[in-house]
Motif scaffolding. Structure first.
Motif, PDB file in Angstrom:
ATOM      1  N   ASP A 165      27.193 -85.526  31.530  1.00 24.72           N
ATOM      2  CA  ASP A 165      28.634 -85.136  31.313  1.00 24.72           C
ATOM      3  C   ASP A 165      28.943 -85.540  30.004  1.00 24.72           C
ATOM      4  OD1 ASP A 165      29.217 -87.667  31.824  1.00 24.72           O
ATOM      5  OD2 ASP A 165      30.376 -87.177  33.674  1.00 24.72           O
ATOM      6  N   ASN A 166      28.198 -86.540  29.172  1.00 23.94           N
ATOM      7  CA  ASN A 166      28.250 -87.005  27.936  1.00 23.94           C
ATOM      8  C   ASN A 166      29.120 -88.274  27.870  1.00 23.94           C
ATOM      9  OD1 ASN A 166      27.200 -84.552  27.331  1.00 23.94           O
ATOM     10  ND2 ASN A 166      28.913 -83.580  26.389  1.00 23.94           N
ATOM     11  N   THR A 167      29.269 -88.819  29.021  1.00 25.87           N
ATOM     12  CA  THR A 167      30.151 -89.913  29.249  1.00 25.87           C
ATOM     13  C   THR A 167      29.253 -91.150  29.633  1.00 25.87           C
ATOM     14  OG1 THR A 167      30.978 -89.824  31.292  1.00 25.87           O
ATOM     15  CG2 THR A 167      32.123 -88.913  29.721  1.00 25.87           C
ATOM     16  N   ALA A 168      29.608 -92.425  29.511  1.00 23.74           N
ATOM     17  CA  ALA A 168      29.262 -93.598  30.188  1.00 23.74           C
ATOM     18  C   ALA A 168      30.476 -94.183  31.008  1.00 23.74           C
ATOM     19  CB  ALA A 168      28.780 -94.399  29.203  1.00 23.74           C
ATOM     20  N   ARG A 169      30.144 -94.945  32.180  1.00 22.10           N
ATOM     21  CA  ARG A 169      31.420 -95.338  32.935  1.00 22.10           C
ATOM     22  C   ARG A 169      31.003 -96.955  33.186  1.00 22.10           C
ATOM     23  NH1 ARG A 169      35.007 -91.647  35.237  1.00 22.10           N
ATOM     24  NH2 ARG A 169      34.540 -89.388  34.567  1.00 22.10           N
ATOM     25  N   LEU A 170      32.081 -97.682  33.330  1.00 20.57           N
ATOM     26  CA  LEU A 170      31.814 -98.979  33.892  1.00 20.57           C
ATOM     27  C   LEU A 170      32.592 -99.052  35.230  1.00 20.57           C
ATOM     28  CD1 LEU A 170      32.870-101.083  30.418  1.00 20.57           C
ATOM     29  CD2 LEU A 170      30.580-100.357  31.288  1.00 20.57           C
ATOM     30  N   TRP A 171      31.897 -99.706  35.962  1.00 23.61           N
ATOM     31  CA  TRP A 171      32.353 -99.836  37.477  1.00 23.61           C
ATOM     32  C   TRP A 171      32.505-101.212  37.819  1.00 23.61           C
ATOM     33  CZ3 TRP A 171      32.950 -94.717  39.698  1.00 23.61           C
ATOM     34  CH2 TRP A 171      32.117 -93.605  39.156  1.00 23.61           C
ATOM     35  N   ASP A 172      33.680-101.384  38.678  1.00 20.19           N
ATOM     36  CA  ASP A 172      33.652-102.712  39.370  1.00 20.19           C
ATOM     37  C   ASP A 172      32.988-102.957  40.413  1.00 20.19           C
ATOM     38  OD1 ASP A 172      34.904-104.533  41.463  1.00 20.19           O
ATOM     39  OD2 ASP A 172      35.971-105.297  39.422  1.00 20.19           O
ATOM     40  N   VAL A 173      31.751-103.755  40.666  1.00 17.70           N
ATOM     41  CA  VAL A 173      30.840-104.020  41.753  1.00 17.70           C
ATOM     42  C   VAL A 173      31.395-104.307  43.131  1.00 17.70           C
ATOM     43  CG1 VAL A 173      28.927-105.112  42.601  1.00 17.70           C
ATOM     44  CG2 VAL A 173      28.813-104.261  40.162  1.00 17.70           C
ATOM     45  N   THR A 185      34.079 -92.423  26.099  1.00 17.72           N
ATOM     46  CA  THR A 185      33.911 -91.260  25.602  1.00 17.72           C
ATOM     47  C   THR A 185      33.679 -91.501  24.244  1.00 17.72           C
ATOM     48  OG1 THR A 185      36.266 -90.974  25.284  1.00 17.72           O
ATOM     49  CG2 THR A 185      35.240 -90.136  27.431  1.00 17.72           C
ATOM     50  N   GLY A 186      32.899 -90.506  23.713  1.00 20.61           N
ATOM     51  CA  GLY A 186      32.471 -90.333  22.175  1.00 20.61           C
ATOM     52  C   GLY A 186      31.164 -89.743  21.880  1.00 20.61           C
ATOM     53  N   HIS A 187      30.194 -89.579  22.809  1.00 18.77           N
ATOM     54  CA  HIS A 187      29.172 -88.980  22.620  1.00 18.77           C
ATOM     55  C   HIS A 187      29.148 -87.572  22.885  1.00 18.77           C
ATOM     56  CE1 HIS A 187      26.048 -92.113  22.257  1.00 18.77           C
ATOM     57  NE2 HIS A 187      26.601 -92.636  23.101  1.00 18.77           N
ATOM     58  N   TRP A 188      28.678 -86.648  22.177  1.00 26.62           N
ATOM     59  CA  TRP A 188      28.734 -85.319  22.664  1.00 26.62           C
ATOM     60  C   TRP A 188      27.605 -84.640  23.092  1.00 26.62           C
ATOM     61  CZ3 TRP A 188      25.594 -82.109  19.785  1.00 26.62           C
ATOM     62  CH2 TRP A 188      25.136 -82.619  18.440  1.00 26.62           C
ATOM     63  N   GLY A 189      26.587 -85.518  23.553  1.00 21.95           N
ATOM     64  CA  GLY A 189      25.348 -85.097  24.123  1.00 21.95           C
ATOM     65  C   GLY A 189      25.139 -86.044  25.243  1.00 21.95           C
ATOM     66  N   TRP A 190      24.065 -85.862  26.290  1.00 22.94           N
ATOM     67  CA  TRP A 190      23.811 -86.509  27.297  1.00 22.94           C
ATOM     68  C   TRP A 190      23.512 -87.959  27.145  1.00 22.94           C
ATOM     69  CZ3 TRP A 190      19.428 -83.300  29.978  1.00 22.94           C
ATOM     70  CH2 TRP A 190      19.955 -81.945  30.244  1.00 22.94           C
TER      71      TRP A 190
END
Length: 609
Positions: free
Chosen positions: A477-485, A495-500
Motif C-alpha cells: 500500500d506504499n507505506t511502512a508502519r511502526l507498531w507497539d509490540v 508515508t513518502g514512497h509512491w511504490g511498494w
C-alpha cells in the motif's frame, strides 16, 4: 537559512519577524522584529556578520550577527522585495522587486548605489557570478538580463518563451542556467550570451535550478512534480527523482554537494543523497534481480540472494565475491545468517530451504516445503529456523535444526507468509502476509497473540527494533508502519514512497529505519518522530535493505542485479533541519518544524535564503 559557520539558523515568516535559533540544539536565541509585513527572503553575508531580510513592506533590513541588533533599513522599492543576495565580497547587496527594478546597495552605509531598470514585469530571481562582476536577473517578462556590475549596464538580454523563474551560475562562472514557465531549462555562455543548450525533460514549467558545488550536476524542479538531475557537460538527463505530489518549487545542494534538498507544495521537503554515499563500487555478479541481502554477525561478509537461482557471499571490505552457491532450481527469495555466522539459510521459489556452510560454501541440508518459500529467519539461539511460504497446508514452520523436523504454527494468516523476524530475546516471532496483516506469535506456545491489521495491501516486510518494543512493517500500500509490540497499537505511518515498500530494517541503535521500495528509492526515517530524514535515489527498484552490525553501512539490493553500500552515518533530526535550511532555505510546515526543531515555537522555520 544557516549562517556560514553553521551555528545559527535564521528563519522568517508571515508573522513579520525573523527568528534566530541555535542550530545544534534548536533553541530559540532571538526574535528580530521591525518589518511591518511578511518577511519574504533573507541572506547572510559571506562572512556571517550581517543578515539581510526583505519583505512585502517594500523594505530591506540589515541586522548585526550574532547579536541581532538592527543596523539599517533600506528603502526605495515601491513594491514588495522578493529576492535579495550579497555579492561574493559582501560589500554589495542586490534586491529584486515587484516594481520591475533591480537595486544595488552599499552594505556599509545602506545607501542605494544604483537602480537598474529594463525589465517590464516583476523581477523574480537574482544571482551574482562567482567573481561578482556579473549579475543575472530573471523576470516574468520572459527575459534574463546579464548586467555588468562595474558599468551598471545590461550587456546581454537572454530570452525564454515564458517567465523566468530561476537563475543560477555554475561554480566557475562560465555558464548560466535558467528555468522558465515555458518548460525549458537553458544553458547560456556567460561571456557571449549564446544559448548553448535547451534541456528538455520537464512536462511543464521549471521553477528552480541549481548547480552542484563541483559544477558536474545540475538539478531542476518543476510543475510536473519531479526533480531532474542533468549532466551539464554532456547536456543529458542523468535521472528523474520521483516522490513529490505537487510542483517542486525549490532545489539546492548542500555546500559539500552530498545532499540535494527539494521543497514542494505538497508540504514536504526531501533530502536526496546525491553521491549516494557509496563506500565502494556496486557489487556486481548476479545475472538477475538481487532479491535479498544479509550481513554476517561480524559485518565482514555480505550474503545476497537472486532470481538467477544463486546465492553469493561477498567480502564487504573489498567487494570481492566468492563462488556462487548453486542448487536451487528457481528464484532465491530470502537469505539469513545464523547468529554465530557459520551457517546460511536460503529460501527458494522451488519450495525448498537450503542450509549452507559459510566457511566452505558447501550445501549441508535441504528442508522441503509444499509451496514457494519467501522468508527465513534464525532464532537468536541458533537452534531453530523459521520459514514462511505459500503453502496452503503449513505456510509457517519452525524447524529444529538438530533434527531437521518442523513444527507448524497454525491458526493465523489466511494467505502466504512473505516475511519473518524474531525479537532479539527470541520470545516473539513477527510475520507478514499477503492477507494484508502482520502477526505476533509466542514462540514457546506457537500461538498468535496479536494481529496488526491497518495496511491496505500485502505486508512484504517485518522487522523488530533492537529493544524489541517496536515492529516495523512494509506494505504494497506504499507505506511502512511502526507498531507497539506490547499493545499492538499502530503508533506511526511512514508515508513518502509512491511504490511498494518491499523491505524494512532498523539500525543497530534503533534510532533509524531504512525502507526499500520499487519506487526506486531507499527511505531513511527517524524512528522517534516517524519523519523521513533522507531519500536515497537508487535508480532501480529496491528489493532489500540491511544495516551492518556496527551501523556504519547500509546495503540495498535491486532489480538492476547489483548490491550497493552506503555510508549510514545519517543525519539526525536537528542536523537534517540544518541541511534543509542551509541548502533550500524553504519554510517548513508545522509538522516538519516539530520534527526538526524540537522545542521551537511560532513563526516560519526555513525561509528562502
Amino acid at each position: 537559512m544557516f549562517s556560514p559557520d553553521g551555528r545559527t539558523l535564521a528563519t522568517a515568516g508571515s508573522d513579520r519577524t525573523v527568528r534566530l535559533w541555535d542550530a545544534a540544539t534548536g533553541a530559540a536565541r532571538a526574535t528580530l522584529a521591525g518589518h511591518t509585513a511578511e518577511v519574504l527572503w533573507l541572506a547572510f553575508s559571506p562572512d556571517g556578520k550581517a543578515l539581510a531580510t526583505s519583505s512585502s513592506d517594500r523594505t530591506v533590513r540589515l541586522w548585526d550577527m550574532p547579536s541581532g541588533t538592527h543596523l539599517n533599513t533600506l528603502r526605495g522599492h515601491s513594491h514588495g522585495v522578493g529576492s535579495v543576495a550579497f555579492s561574493p565580497d559582501g560589500r554589495t547587496l542586490v534586491t529584486g522587486s515587484g516594481d520591475r527594478t533591480v537595486r544595488l546597495w552599499d552594505v556599509q552605509t545602506g545607501a542605494a548605489r544604483a537602480t537598474m531598470g529594463g525589465h517590464t514585469a516583476e523581477v523574480w530571481s537574482v544571482a551574482f557570478s562567482p567573481d561578482g562582476r556579473t549579475l543575472a536577473t530573471g523576470s516574468r517578462d520572459t527575459t534574463v538580463r546579464l548586467w555588468n556590475i562595474p558599468a551598471r549596464t545590461t550587456r546581454a538580454t537572454l530570452r525564454h518563451n515564458g517567465g523566468v523563474t530561476s537563475v543560477a551560475f555554475s561554480p566557475d562562472g562560465r555558464t548560466l542556467a535558467t528555468g522558465s514557465q515555458d518548460a525549458g531549462l537553458r544553458l547560456w555562455d556567460v561571456v557571449t550570451g549564446r544559448n548553448d543548450a535547451l534541456l528538455s525533460g520537464h512536462l511543464g514549467a521549471v521553477f528552480t535550478v541549481a548547480f552542484s558545488p563541483d559544477g558536474r550536476t545540475l538539478a531542476s524542479g518543476g510543475v510536473d512534480e519531479t526533480v531532474v538531475l542533468w549532466d551539464p557537460g554532456s547536456q543529458t538527463t542523468r535521472t528523474m527523482l520521483h516522490g513529490h505530489t505537487d510542483r517542486v518549487g525549490s532545489v539546492a545542494f548542500s555546500p559539500d554537494g552530498r545532499r540535494l534538498a527539494s521543497a514542494c507544495l505538497d508540504r514536504t521537503v526531501r533530502l536526496w543523497a546525491m553521491d549516494n554515499g557509496f563506500t565502494r563500487l556496486p557489487m556486481s555478479g548476479h545475472t538477475d534481480v538481487a532479491r535479498a541481502v544479509s550481513f554476517s554477525p561480524d559485518g565482514r561478509t555480505l550474503a545476497t540472494a537472486s532470481r538467477d537461482t544463486t546465492a553469493r557471499l561477498w567480502d564487504v571490505a573489498t567487494g570481492t565475491p566468492r563462488a556462487p552457491m548453486t542448487g536451487h532450481k528457481s528464484w532465491v527469495q530470502a537469505i539469513a545468517f545464523s547468529p554465530d555466522g557459520r551457517t546460511l539459510a536460503t529460501a527458494g521459489y522451488d519450495s525448498s530451504v537450503r542450509i549452507w556452510d559459510v566457511a566452505t560454501g558447501k550445501h549441508r541440508a535441504t528442508l522441503p516445503h509444499t509451496g514457494p518459500v519467501f522468508a527465513v529467519a534464525f532464532h537468536p539461539d541458533g537452534r531453530m529456523l523459521a520459514t514462511g511460504s505459500a503453502s496452503s497446508q503449513e505456510p509457517l514452520l519452525l524447524w529444529d535444526l538438530a533434527t531437521g523436523k518442523p513444527r507448524p504454527l497454525s491458526g493465523g494468516h489466511k494467505d502466504s507468509i512473505t516475511s519473518l523476524a524474531f525479537s532479539r530475546d527470541g520470545r516473539i516471532l513477527a510475520t507478514g502476509s499477503t492477507d494484508e496483516t502482520a502477526r505476533l506469535w509466542n514462540v514457546a506456545t506457537g500461538k498468535s497473540f496479536a494481529t496488526l491489521a491497518r495496511h491496505a495491501s500485502a505486508v512484504d516486510a517485518v522487522a523488530f527494533s533492537p529493544d524489541g518494543r517496536t515492529v516495523a512493517t512494509g506494505s504494497r500500500d506504499n507505506t511502512a508502519r511502526l507498531w507497539d509490540v506490547a499493545t499492538g497499537r499502530n503508533r506511526a505511518t511512514l508515508t513518502g514512497h509512491w511504490g511498494w515498500v518491499l523491505s524494512v530494517a532498523f539500525s543497530p541503535d534503533g534510532r533509524t529505519l531504512a525502507t526499500g521500495s520499487n519506487d526506486t528509492t531507499v527511505g531513511v526515517w527517524d524512528v522517534a518522530t516517524g519523519k523521513e530524514r533522507v531519500t536515497v535515489p537508487e535508480f532501480d527498484s529496491v528489493t532489500s535493505v540491511a544495516f551492518s552490525p556496527d551501523g556504519r553501512t547500509l546495503a540495498a539490493a535491486g532489480f538492476d542485479s547489483t548490491v550497493k553500500l552506503w555510508d549510514a552515518v545519517l543525519l539526525g533530526p536537528s542536523a537534517a533541519a540544518g541541511a534543509i535550511c542551509r541548502a533550500v532555505g524553504r519554510d517548513l510546515t508545522e509538522p516538519e518544524r516539530s520534527a526538526y526543531l524540537h522545542g521551537g515555537s511560532g513563526g516560519r522555520v526555513c525561509p528562502p535564503p
